[in-house]
Design an enzyme around this catalytic site. Structure first.
Site, PDB file in Angstrom:
ATOM      1  N   VAL A 196      25.523  13.130 -39.966  1.00 31.60           N
ATOM      2  CA  VAL A 196      26.292  14.146 -40.681  1.00 31.60           C
ATOM      3  C   VAL A 196      26.460  13.741 -42.143  1.00 31.60           C
ATOM      4  CG1 VAL A 196      27.547  15.079 -38.706  1.00 31.60           C
ATOM      5  CG2 VAL A 196      28.469  13.107 -39.893  1.00 31.60           C
ATOM      6  N   CYS A 197      26.549  14.724 -42.989  1.00 28.72           N
ATOM      7  CA  CYS A 197      26.748  14.490 -44.421  1.00 28.72           C
ATOM      8  C   CYS A 197      28.224  14.669 -44.751  1.00 28.72           C
ATOM      9  CB  CYS A 197      25.909  15.456 -45.243  1.00 28.72           C
ATOM     10  SG  CYS A 197      24.150  15.231 -45.005  1.00 28.72           S
ATOM     11  N   THR A 198      29.015  13.661 -44.417  1.00 29.06           N
ATOM     12  CA  THR A 198      30.445  13.732 -44.662  1.00 29.06           C
ATOM     13  C   THR A 198      31.045  12.335 -44.619  1.00 29.06           C
ATOM     14  OG1 THR A 198      32.558  14.650 -43.897  1.00 29.06           O
ATOM     15  CG2 THR A 198      30.934  14.129 -42.217  1.00 29.06           C
TER      16      THR A 198
END
Length: 106
Positions: A37-39
């Protein structure tokens, strides 16, 4: 996440858990699934991973990051016996990102 409201953000971990479960159902013993995930949010990283490992106790193991090029981004997770890849905008001059490689063992 800048464009998402609180309710949308709050719903993401459950959705991500369902997606990870669906991917895991397609993996044979010895195969791998990567959760990515990009977070920077723990709710979408470690929390989703912890819940997944609990739901699939004994079936998947978190792998160690061995590749030299990735070691600077490895974040040990001793409680699960492996590492996650984690980048931070302020530390690495990259977008914040989280990834876990999970091997099916049974």
């Amino acid at each position: 996440h800048r464009a998402k409201g609180r309710a949308q953000l709050a719903a993401l971990p459950a959705l991500q858990g369902r997606l990870l479960d669906a991917a895991a159902a397609c993996v044979r013993v010895g195969g791998v699934v990567t959760y990515s995930v990009c977070t920077p949010r723990a709710e979408e990283g470690d929390d989703v991973l912890a819940a997944f490992l609990q739901r699939h106790a004994g079936r998947f193991e978190l792998e160690r990051i061995e590749a030299a090029a990735l070691r600077p981004f490895a974040a040990p997770r001793e409680r699960w016996g492996g590492d996650v890849l984690q980048t931070w905008t302020h530390r690495h001059e990259l977008d914040s990102h989280y990834a876990a490689r999970l091997r099916r063992v049974t």
